[in-house]
Write a protein that holds these residues in place. Structure first.
Motif, PDB file in Angstrom:
ATOM      1  N   GLY A  65       0.790  -1.221   0.000  1.00 26.71           N
ATOM      2  CA  GLY A  65       0.000   0.000   0.000  1.00 26.71           C
ATOM      3  C   GLY A  65       0.820   1.268   0.000  1.00 26.71           C
ATOM      4  O   GLY A  65       0.288   2.360  -0.174  1.00 26.71           O
ATOM      5  N   LEU A  66       2.129   1.165   0.176  1.00 21.33           N
ATOM      6  CA  LEU A  66       2.985   2.339   0.207  1.00 21.33           C
ATOM      7  C   LEU A  66       2.903   3.081  -1.128  1.00 21.33           C
ATOM      8  O   LEU A  66       3.039   2.471  -2.189  1.00 21.33           O
ATOM      9  N   ARG A  99      -4.845   4.265  -5.091  1.00 25.50           N
ATOM     10  CA  ARG A  99      -4.168   5.472  -4.623  1.00 25.50           C
ATOM     11  C   ARG A  99      -4.118   5.527  -3.103  1.00 25.50           C
ATOM     12  O   ARG A  99      -5.129   5.369  -2.420  1.00 25.50           O
ATOM     13  N   THR A 100      -2.933   5.730  -2.604  1.00 24.99           N
ATOM     14  CA  THR A 100      -2.692   5.881  -1.179  1.00 24.99           C
ATOM     15  C   THR A 100      -1.818   7.115  -0.986  1.00 24.99           C
ATOM     16  O   THR A 100      -1.250   7.643  -1.945  1.00 24.99           O
ATOM     17  N   ALA A 101      -1.698   7.555   0.255  1.00 28.58           N
ATOM     18  CA  ALA A 101      -0.839   8.704   0.547  1.00 28.58           C
ATOM     19  C   ALA A 101      -0.272   8.582   1.946  1.00 28.58           C
ATOM     20  O   ALA A 101      -0.886   7.989   2.837  1.00 28.58           O
ATOM     21  N   GLY A 134      -2.639   6.321   4.446  1.00 30.93           N
ATOM     22  CA  GLY A 134      -4.078   6.376   4.242  1.00 30.93           C
ATOM     23  C   GLY A 134      -4.454   6.045   2.812  1.00 30.93           C
ATOM     24  O   GLY A 134      -3.653   6.212   1.890  1.00 30.93           O
ATOM     25  N   ASN A 135      -5.662   5.549   2.634  1.00 26.81           N
ATOM     26  CA  ASN A 135      -6.220   5.309   1.304  1.00 26.81           C
ATOM     27  C   ASN A 135      -6.881   6.597   0.829  1.00 26.81           C
ATOM     28  O   ASN A 135      -7.607   7.234   1.589  1.00 26.81           O
ATOM     29  N   VAL A 163      -0.173  12.320  -3.778  1.00 27.51           N
ATOM     30  CA  VAL A 163      -1.057  13.068  -4.679  1.00 27.51           C
ATOM     31  C   VAL A 163      -0.315  14.334  -5.092  1.00 27.51           C
ATOM     32  O   VAL A 163       0.493  14.868  -4.332  1.00 27.51           O
ATOM     33  N   TYR A 164      -0.587  14.786  -6.296  1.00 26.06           N
ATOM     34  CA  TYR A 164       0.066  15.998  -6.788  1.00 26.06           C
ATOM     35  C   TYR A 164      -0.705  17.236  -6.353  1.00 26.06           C
ATOM     36  O   TYR A 164      -1.922  17.167  -6.144  1.00 26.06           O
TER      37      TYR A 164
END
Length: 170
Positions: A65-66, A99-101, A134-135, A163-164
């Motif tokens: 998930g990284l 997408r994760t962050a 986090g997702n 995320v950009y």
């Protein structure tokens, strides 16, 4: 005709005006935008010096998930970068489009508020430490709705790695 276009661009440069945004670079294998964020699919992902199994493993990621950023493509291999700037090659099958962050991995010794709504004055539903994973559910260019084990809410997009800036995710 080409001369007129070049002359027009030269005038814009002399006046200090911006030219239109350049087209995104596209991956040679997938045709998808580069760079782009994805996540690791597995708890064990070898980061290699080059795009083949013959290349030495420099690092082993151990966190499914990284978020990682794909910066180049070669056949079934993707060159990636993590939040600390480490770069190398991984097989595409070890990556996911999910997408994760990470919460502000560049900050230390602070907590960041996760809000109930995407507003600075919204109620704080959790305080998250840097490095929490986090997702990403969605982003509007300023705020992202993220969730994970024991939390769900909104974080300012500038406090997320994965995320950009100004990116919209639905």
């Amino acid at each position: 005709m080409i001369g007129a276009v070049l002359q027009g661009l030269a005038i814009l440069v002399l006046l200090g005006l911006q030219t239109p945004a350049r087209a995104e670079q596209l991956g040679t294998s997938t045709g998808l935008a580069l760079p782009r964020y994805v996540s690791l699919k597995s708890d064990r992902v070898n980061l290699r010096e080059g795009p083949s199994k013959d290349h030495r493993t420099n690092w082993v990621f151990q966190r499914a998930g990284l978020p990682v950023e794909i910066t180049a493509e070669f056949d079934t291999w993707r060159k990636i970068r993590d939040s600390e700037g480490s770069e190398g090659w991984v097989l595409h099958s070890l990556l996911s489009g999910r997408r994760t962050a990470l919460i502000a991995p560049w900050k230390k010794d602070i907590v960041l508020p996760l809000r109930q709504n995407p507003a600075e004055d919204a109620r704080v539903v959790a305080n998250l430490q840097p490095g929490v994973l986090g997702n990403v559910k969605r982003c509007d260019g300023h705020w992202c709705r993220i969730f994970g084990e024991g939390f769900d809410g909104y974080m300012q997009q500038t406090n997320l790695w994965g995320v950009y800036p100004d990116e919209h995710i639905d």
